[in-house]
Scaffold this active site. Structure first.
Site, PDB file in Angstrom:
ATOM      1  N   ASP A   8       0.882  -1.171   0.000  1.00 46.27           N
ATOM      2  CA  ASP A   8       0.000   0.000   0.000  1.00 46.27           C
ATOM      3  C   ASP A   8       0.918   1.217   0.000  1.00 46.27           C
ATOM      4  O   ASP A   8       1.444   1.606   1.041  1.00 46.27           O
ATOM      5  CB  ASP A   8      -0.892  -0.014   1.242  1.00 46.27           C
ATOM      6  N   GLU A  68      -1.496  -1.397  -4.927  1.00 48.64           N
ATOM      7  CA  GLU A  68      -2.718  -0.641  -5.188  1.00 48.64           C
ATOM      8  C   GLU A  68      -2.472   0.370  -6.300  1.00 48.64           C
ATOM      9  O   GLU A  68      -1.423   1.009  -6.350  1.00 48.64           O
ATOM     10  CB  GLU A  68      -3.154   0.080  -3.909  1.00 48.64           C
ATOM     11  N   ASP A 140      -2.189   0.794   7.383  1.00 45.07           N
ATOM     12  CA  ASP A 140      -1.429   0.631   6.143  1.00 45.07           C
ATOM     13  C   ASP A 140      -0.991  -0.817   5.940  1.00 45.07           C
ATOM     14  O   ASP A 140      -0.989  -1.321   4.815  1.00 45.07           O
ATOM     15  CB  ASP A 140      -0.223   1.573   6.128  1.00 45.07           C
TER      16      ASP A 140
END
Length: 173
Positions: A8, A68, A140
């Site tokens: 992420d 992502e 996260d």
């Protein structure tokens, strides 16, 4: 057996999560957050992301990498920084020969929670549940683990589709 490194990305905090996919089961390996100093210039932060992920890759030897995709940020500057953080992470993966899977945030949430509009606490809860964790991971890190789980789910679906050669009522069975 496939170890997936989910990432992420962020210019100040980059989450990472490693999940082992064995015989249809997902096992937690490790997760955490790479933190950069806000006082550091962006190139130094990108270097930290790259070097930290290379170290993680060398330590855990994942076979796949998932990250992502960029989403709409608060400002153009934020989007550019996020894109550069993604770039540093992707370069760390491809430098080590890992195939890269990219997923939109909504797809990750849909895959893990069942709703593309899920909030962070729902993602954390489902990651904890799916991986049988005793504690709730940081936001996260949970997002990174969710990205890894999404990649595993997506790859498993593609394999099932590729192996299916029967049609019933015009649908792939």
């Amino acid at each position: 057996m496939a170890i997936v490194l989910g990432v992420d990305p962020g210019s100040l905090k980059t989450g990472f999560g490693l999940v082992n996919h064995v015989s249809g089961r997902c096992e937690y390996i490790a997760s955490g957050v790479i933190r950069m100093k806000s006082s550091d210039e962006l190139p130094e932060r990108l270097k930290t992301i790259f070097e930290s992920l290379v170290e993680i890759i060398e330590c855990y030897q994942p076979s796949e990498f998932a990250i992502e995709k960029v989403f709409m940020a608060k400002s153009a500057g934020s989007a550019l920084k996020l894109g550069q953080a993604r770039g540093a992470a992707i370069v760390a993966a491809v430098t080590n020969g890992l195939p890269v899977g990219e997923y939109e945030a909504r797809k990750v949430k849909q895959s893990v929670v069942g709703s593309g509009a899920a909030d962070k606490s729902q993602v954390q809860h489902m990651v904890r549940t799916l991986l049988h964790l005793t504690a709730t991971p940081q936001e996260d890190a949970a997002d990174a683990l969710a990205i890894a789980l999404c990649h595993i789910n997506t790859q498993a679906s593609l394999i099932r589709l590729a192996g299916s050669r029967q049609f019933r009522r015009g649908r792939l069975v």
